[in-house]
Design a protein around this motif. Sequence first.
Motif: not given
Ligand SMILES: Cc1cc2nc3c(=O)[nH]c(=O)nc-3n(C[C@H](O)[C@H](O)[C@H](O)COP(=O)(O)O)c2cc1C
Length: 268
Positions: A99, A179, A239
């Motif tokens: 991140m 999603w 991210s």
């Molecule tokens: C198992 C899992 C737990 C996650 N936990 C969080 C979280 O607590 N807060 C958040 O903002 N995103 C969370 N995410 C999203 C990830 O941070 C995010 O998918 C990753 O940084 C990639 O970014 P994007 O989804 O924008 O492509 C999680 C994703 C997964 C798969």
Amino acid sequence: MQLLDAIRRRKTTNGAFLPDPVSEEHQRLLMEVAGRAPSQLNSQPWRFVIVDDAETIGTIASTSGESMTEAMSNGTFFERYKPYFRFSAAEMERRRDGMLFDKLPAPLRPFTGQVFTPRGQALMNAMRVPHMLGEENRKLVAGSPLLLGVMLDRAEYRPGELSSFYSVFSMGAAMENVWLTTLEVGMGIQFVSFPMEVPGNWARIEEVLQVPDDLELMAVYRLGYLPPDQRRPAIDWSSHQRKLPSQYVFRGTCATPQSGWDEPLCAE
Ligand SMILES: Cc1cc2nc3c(=O)[nH]c(=O)nc-3n(C[C@H](O)[C@H](O)[C@H](O)COP(=O)(O)O)c2cc1C
């Protein structure tokens, strides 16, 4: 929307949603696509609870905000997740994962190098950063028109057994369908996971949602329609970077990383 576009544009929403209620039609569509996911022997181990009443959302929001303040002020969050924190675009370009905290209030910027030190933690607590973030998190969750609780049937999800891997995998597939479909209907989605970080707080969410003994609450998400101008929170990260194929794909055996595929297939 083309499937490949949706996959390439899918992302997590860190900011606020519009207060508009999510239509029943869209709620039904999200649950239909979740149910279309693959599962071991078509067991469909997932269960969902849709929450759109403000009182329950407010209660969960308070627990989430408190959990964020707790996890950030006692240092467990930074200790646990520091391998994923990036504070420079150069570091992010080099690592292509984690991140990138590319939005920070000016007073905090000089201290990014100390975030993971006891002195840095004491400074953040003195500047009440955990409280500010916790309150911002509470507002984000409380302002979301919809929460989605995701559960697994304990008859299928048996930790320590192969079935637990299968069930979690299937749940992940179901949530990816949700999603991707949020993009199709102009919505956004984000995990509400800070209550998982503080012992006892996840149980408070399970109680509010009246999760029965034969189900395990695995995750909670906040969802809503995206505002035209998505204002970024005071402290924010991006991210969207991903590893290059040569960093995660092998050819023939794992002795041979895939070469010649690192140029994007299509312009990002
Ligand atoms: C198992 C899992 C737990 C996650 N936990 C969080 C979280 O607590 N807060 C958040 O903002 N995103 C969370 N995410 C999203 C990830 O941070 C995010 O998918 C990753 O940084 C990639 O970014 P994007 O989804 O924008 O492509 C999680 C994703 C997964 C798969």
